[in-house]
Design a protein around this motif. Structure first.
Motif, mmCIF file in Angstrom:
data_model
loop_
_atom_site.group_PDB
_atom_site.id
_atom_site.type_symbol
_atom_site.label_atom_id
_atom_site.label_comp_id
_atom_site.label_asym_id
_atom_site.label_seq_id
_atom_site.Cartn_x
_atom_site.Cartn_y
_atom_site.Cartn_z
ATOM 1 N N GLY A 37 -22.773 -21.085 -23.471
ATOM 2 C CA GLY A 37 -23.668 -21.199 -22.328
ATOM 3 C C GLY A 37 -24.491 -20.056 -22.028
ATOM 4 O O GLY A 37 -24.498 -19.098 -22.671
ATOM 5 N N PRO A 130 -21.494 -27.218 -16.788
ATOM 6 C CA PRO A 130 -22.304 -27.942 -17.721
ATOM 7 C C PRO A 130 -21.483 -29.561 -17.658
ATOM 8 O O PRO A 130 -22.095 -30.472 -18.097
ATOM 9 N N PRO A 133 -23.496 -31.270 -14.135
ATOM 10 C CA PRO A 133 -24.510 -30.694 -13.697
ATOM 11 C C PRO A 133 -25.060 -30.939 -12.318
ATOM 12 O O PRO A 133 -24.720 -32.190 -11.968
ATOM 13 N N PRO A 146 -28.654 -22.097 -13.769
ATOM 14 C CA PRO A 146 -26.948 -22.212 -14.130
ATOM 15 C C PRO A 146 -26.440 -21.308 -12.944
ATOM 16 O O PRO A 146 -25.181 -21.278 -12.746
#
Length: 291
Positions: A37, A130, A133, A146
């Protein structure tokens, strides 16, 4: 989106150990080989640490927090987050943390605001999961993730909307904006200089997140505010005040991203100081004096 007037030569001491704090404090249950990620770059002193989204989400420091009135979503939000002070350790009181976003937005926040003092605002680094979200900030746009700097009790430290940077890519220790870019400094005399310096504080907190001035600044989202001309030169003062308070009341288009700065964010006296600063910088460029 828009940042503070502080400076000292005491920035370098006490920073050499900060990276070790960030590394040791993130005791995680994740195998480093499995990390995936987005990555947040944390630059403390001359050393760089890359912290992954997965690593932060699995940190033993992560908590679920509720933000009653989120500055970006304008509603109550719940986040998985890590207290920012636990990542950066003890910072010198005079200095800044710079938050650089994926879109080029740059917020420079004074170190003294990064604290675990219960009587002050609390800065938290929210991490987007994730698997769950966050909503888009606007239709067709990405979320605030993020990584997103959020605040508990922001009113205790007068945190403005420009001090909630989202889509953060990098956090770095830095010196004050006017130290790195001396072309931002006004050069007047007496009361005018004091007022212009207060206006510089308003500019660095709220405007320098998107704008440069005299080619000085880190952000490049908006136009330079003194080159080739200063908005105080091509707007009547009443129109410029309206533009700052409510941009859509002066001009609007679909790609506009400038927020309005209501009186609870930039007070009337602070707006007065900002306009004095802008006029002073225009005069300096033209070799004139401001009355």
């Amino acid at each position: 989106m828009y940042t503070s007037f502080l400076r000292s030569s005491l920035l370098v001491p006490a920073l050499s150990c900060l990276l070790l704090v960030a590394c040791s404090i993130l005791n995680t249950d994740v195998n480093k080989d499995s990390i995936r990620g987005p990555v947040l770059q944390l630059q403390l002193d001359a050393q760089i640490k890359n912290l992954s989204q997965s690593e932060l989400l699995h940190s033993k420091l992560v908590h679920s927090i509720v933000i009653p009135d989120d500055a970006s979503y304008h509603r109550q939000q719940t986040y998985m987050a890590v207290p920012l002070w636990s990542l950066v350790g003890s910072l010198p009181s005079q200095g800044n943390l710079q938050f650089t976003a994926l879109d080029g937005f740059v917020a420079t926040i004074p170190n003294q605001l990064i604290t675990n003092d219960a009587n002050a605002a609390q800065a938290w680094l929210a991490i987007e999961d994730p698997a769950h979200p966050w909503d888009a900030l606007k239709p067709g746009q990405p979320s605030a993730g993020p990584f997103y700097l959020v605040w508990l009790a922001p009113e205790k430290s007068h945190i403005s909307g420009e001090q909630w940077p989202y889509q953060i890519a990098k956090i770095a220790v830095t010196t004050a904006l006017e130290v790195r870019y001396p072309q931002l400094l006004p050069h007047a005399e007496g009361e005018l200089q004091l007022t212009a310096l207060r206006g510089l504080q308003v500019f660095t907190k709220n405007c320098a997140t998107c704008h440069s001035l005299n080619d000085g600044g880190d952000a490049k989202i908006g136009p330079d505010l003194n080159l080739p001309m200063n908005p105080s030169e091509y707007f009547q003062e009443a129109a410029l005040r309206h533009l700052i308070r409510e941009p859509g009341s002066v001009r609007r288009w679909s790609q506009s991203v400038m927020p309005g700065f209501k009186a609870d964010i930039v007070s009337d006296s602070e707006l007065d100081d900002l306009l004095v600063y802008l006029r002073q910088m225009a005069a300096q460029r033209n070799g004139l004096s401001v009355r």
